[in-house]
Motif scaffolding. Structure first.
Motif, short mmCIF file in Angstrom:
data_model
loop_
_atom_site.label_atom_id
_atom_site.label_comp_id
_atom_site.label_asym_id
_atom_site.label_seq_id
_atom_site.Cartn_x
_atom_site.Cartn_y
_atom_site.Cartn_z
N ASP A 1 35.26 45.78 46.40
CA ASP A 1 36.63 46.12 46.01
C ASP A 1 36.79 47.63 45.85
O ASP A 1 37.80 48.21 46.28
N ARG B 1 40.44 48.37 46.93
CA ARG B 1 41.20 47.26 46.34
C ARG B 1 41.15 47.27 44.82
O ARG B 1 41.85 46.53 44.15
N PHE B 2 40.26 48.08 44.26
CA PHE B 2 40.17 48.21 42.81
C PHE B 2 40.22 49.69 42.47
O PHE B 2 39.48 50.47 43.07
N SER C 1 44.01 48.00 41.17
CA SER C 1 45.35 47.75 41.73
C SER C 1 46.38 48.51 40.90
O SER C 1 46.02 49.12 39.87
N ASP C 2 47.63 48.41 41.28
CA ASP C 2 48.68 49.05 40.46
C ASP C 2 48.70 48.46 39.06
O ASP C 2 48.89 49.17 38.08
N LYS C 3 48.50 47.12 38.99
CA LYS C 3 48.52 46.45 37.67
C LYS C 3 47.39 46.96 36.75
O LYS C 3 47.49 46.91 35.53
N GLU C 4 46.34 47.43 37.36
CA GLU C 4 45.20 47.91 36.58
C GLU C 4 45.24 49.43 36.40
O GLU C 4 44.25 50.03 36.00
N SER C 5 46.36 50.04 36.76
CA SER C 5 46.51 51.50 36.66
C SER C 5 47.65 51.86 35.74
O SER C 5 48.54 51.03 35.49
#
Ligand code: KIV
Length: 262
Positions: free
Chosen positions: A248, A253-254, A256-260
């Motif tokens: 990822d 892939r890591f 993601s926007d959700k994790e930023s």
């Protein structure tokens, strides 16, 4: 869980469950489980510190492990192993080690020796600390045994192990670990003593069982004895997760926007 609960379970013929544990996070999970007793074993030397035997374990490392486990598992009965060199010099050294383990929060100590250590065992018991003995394949004697081998198969060593358990009972121990001995011998000790007998490679006619947690969870090990039942393939699961994460990251892939934080 306290020593009276353990004795009640023994009297009611309810099997006792013990596992090793060395760290806070695993202890937190174990605290939510059906495990009765946690052994902070000197096997930590091998599974946590990469040593080839338990001999190099020292009291400072053991004290850290005990302290972490007790914080994670406040509802369990925690037994701390006495490392090799902490009690072979003198009774005073042994008592100093007991002090450090009890101050770290242990409820009992375990030690791998009988002959020559009667004074120490008696002194620990008289000080108010429950003592668990350990007979059979005692890993601290690996150099004398010439390897990790089944013990108590010939009549002399059978009788010696039986006599040692009777001596442990007489010295005031509350329990004994029987490691890698014939099932018939472990059953005999369970019949002929009032010790809480905990087996590892000792058949099922004992009061309870213990395994090294890393073995039953399937962490990589150079030593795979037949008495270990593997309940998880942690080696494979960890490797899959590590590789998936690596992939990822490499593929972008890591995260993601959700994790930023945008
Ligand atoms: O140190 C340890 O984990 C032990 C168990 C194998 C009983 O002594």
């Amino acid at each position: 869980m306290n020593i009276n609960n353990l004795k009640d379970k023994q009297a009611n013929k309810e099997k006792l469950v013990m596992l090793t544990c060395y760290d806070y996070s695993a202890a937190k999970i174990m605290n939510q489980s059906e495990v009765d007793m946690i052994l902070v074993g000197d096997s930590a030397a091998m599974v946590m510190h990469g040593e080839t035997s338990t001999i190099p374990m020292d009291i400072e490392r053991m004290q850290h492990h005990v302290s972490a486990v007790v914080k994670g598992a406040p509802d369990k009965f925690v037994i701390a192993d006495m490392p090799f060199m902490t009690f072979r010099q003198s009774v005073e050294h042994g008592i100093q080690a007991v002090k450090m383990l009890m101050q770290a929060g242990a409820h009992a100590v375990k030690l791998e020796a009988v002959d020559g250590h009667e004074d120490l065992i008696e002194r620990i018991v008289q000080s108010g600390v429950p003592v668990m003995g350990h007979v059979g394949l005692t890993p601290q004697f690996v150099n004398q045994f010439g390897g990790f081998k089944v013990q108590g198969k010939d009549p002399v060593s059978h009788d010696k192990i039986l006599a040692d358990t009777l001596k442990l009972q007489q010295l005031g121990c509350f329990s004994v670990v029987l490691e890698c001995v014939p099932a018939t011998l472990a059953a005999q000790v369970t019949r002929e003593t009032n010790l809480i007998t905990i087996g590892i490679g000792a058949g099922c006619d004992v009061d309870g069982q213990v395994l090294v947690t890393h073995d039953m969870l399937g962490f990589p090990s150079a030593f795979n004895p037949k008495f270990v039942r593997q309940y998880l393939n942690t080696e494979q699961l960890f490797k899959q997760a590590f590789d998936q994460y690596a992939e990822d990251v490499k593929q972008g892939r890591f995260p993601s926007d959700k994790e930023s934080y945008l």
